[in-house]
Design a protein around this motif. Structure first.
Motif, PDB file in Angstrom:
ATOM      1  N   ASP A  52       5.021  -4.285   7.139  1.00 19.52           N
ATOM      2  CA  ASP A  52       5.294  -3.234   6.149  1.00 19.52           C
ATOM      3  C   ASP A  52       4.603  -3.541   4.826  1.00 19.52           C
ATOM      4  O   ASP A  52       4.042  -2.641   4.187  1.00 19.52           O
ATOM      5  N   GLN A  56       1.844  -1.210   3.000  1.00 21.97           N
ATOM      6  CA  GLN A  56       2.047  -0.734   1.636  1.00 21.97           C
ATOM      7  C   GLN A  56       0.919  -1.186   0.723  1.00 21.97           C
ATOM      8  O   GLN A  56       0.464  -0.428  -0.134  1.00 21.97           O
ATOM      9  N   ARG A  59      -2.093   0.950   1.472  1.00 23.51           N
ATOM     10  CA  ARG A  59      -1.943   2.301   0.909  1.00 23.51           C
ATOM     11  C   ARG A  59      -2.076   2.264  -0.611  1.00 23.51           C
ATOM     12  O   ARG A  59      -2.636   3.180  -1.208  1.00 23.51           O
ATOM     13  N   ILE A  95       3.361   5.702  -3.302  1.00 22.74           N
ATOM     14  CA  ILE A  95       3.187   5.138  -1.956  1.00 22.74           C
ATOM     15  C   ILE A  95       3.972   5.878  -0.881  1.00 22.74           C
ATOM     16  O   ILE A  95       3.435   6.240   0.161  1.00 22.74           O
ATOM     17  N   ASP A  96       5.268   6.120  -1.114  1.00 23.62           N
ATOM     18  CA  ASP A  96       6.095   6.702  -0.042  1.00 23.62           C
ATOM     19  C   ASP A  96       6.121   8.232  -0.058  1.00 23.62           C
ATOM     20  O   ASP A  96       6.770   8.852   0.792  1.00 23.62           O
ATOM     21  N   THR A  98       7.511  10.262  -2.163  1.00 25.51           N
ATOM     22  CA  THR A  98       8.676  10.879  -2.803  1.00 25.51           C
ATOM     23  C   THR A  98       8.293  11.588  -4.093  1.00 25.51           C
ATOM     24  O   THR A  98       8.796  12.679  -4.387  1.00 25.51           O
ATOM     25  N   PRO A 236       2.358  10.416   3.737  1.00 29.09           N
ATOM     26  CA  PRO A 236       3.348   9.627   4.494  1.00 29.09           C
ATOM     27  C   PRO A 236       4.405  10.512   5.140  1.00 29.09           C
ATOM     28  O   PRO A 236       4.638  11.616   4.704  1.00 29.09           O
TER      29      PRO A 236
END
Length: 236
Positions: A52, A56, A59, A95-96, A98, A236
């Protein structure tokens, strides 16, 4: 005989143990569950965490590179203010995915607010136009039935009525425009507060024109990068 029985019991125990182990292995659909039950999840958790972290990091590098490329389209004065650290922090926040959703939600609210305020102003404009048309119709009708010796007085009264209506219209328009500005300013504060709490670099509550322009440029970068990821399918 006793020794034979003893040996037989020993062999039987070993066979039973082997059969039980074989049955246990074949009853599981995933060999990993057996290892987990014997040695725990520590080894796999470490591998997953490392994997992970690597994803990350990869990315983050990708987002930072894209932001550095997009910044080149901004005016040089803003490019100088967007340091490597600021862009790196912004990439970290994206990154995610959101933050993309948060920004889109804020823009949707802003567009609805703008549309609502525009409709309110248009409604007021229509009301004012109807009032002016009605007053003009009333004045024309009064002039048609007015006797000649009263025309001067009537026109004077009509001018007073017209000026009063125009003053009312100007005041109501001014109040409406002030309301629009106040509501849009509040939306900006809401956006700043939300993005600051989301950890987006460069966003905090301010009314400084230069800082507001910088935040607008940051929003533009976020939206452009989101659009690019949507097209390339890397969201993502």
């Amino acid at each position: 005989m006793r020794r034979t029985c003893s040996c037989f019991k020993t062999i039987t125990l070993h066979v039973c143990s082997y059969l039980n182990l074989t049955h246990h292995i074949h009853s599981l659909s995933n060999v990993r569950k057996i290892i987990d039950s014997e040695w725990g999840m520590d080894t796999y958790s470490l591998i997953d965490d490392q994997s992970d972290a690597a994803r990350q990091q990869e990315r983050h590098y990708y987002l930072l590179s894209e932001l550095q490329s997009l910044v080149k389209d901004l005016p040089s004065s803003f490019q100088q203010r967007l340091s490597y650290t600021t862009l790196s922090d912004l990439a970290q926040a994206l990154i995610d995915g959101t933050v993309y959703e948060i920004v889109q939600g804020l823009l949707d609210i802003q567009h609805l607010t703008e549309k609502n305020l525009y409709n309110q102003r248009q409604k007021l404009h229509c009301e004012h136009r109807a009032l002016k048309q009605e007053l003009l119709r009333k004045h024309r009708q009064a002039l048609q039935t007015c006797k000649s010796h009263n025309v001067a007085v009537l026109k004077s009264n009509q001018r007073t009525e017209t000026e009063a209506l125009e003053h009312r219209v100007r005041e109501e328009q001014r109040m409406m425009d002030e309301k629009i500005v106040a509501e849009m300013d509040q939306k900006v504060l809401d956006q700043q507060n939300t993005l600051e709490k989301a950890g987006v670099s460069g966003f905090y509550i301010t009314t400084n024109p230069q800082e507001l322009m910088m935040q607008m440029n940051l929003l533009e970068l976020i939206l452009k990068l989101q659009q690019k990821e949507m097209v390339s399918g890397t969201l993502p």
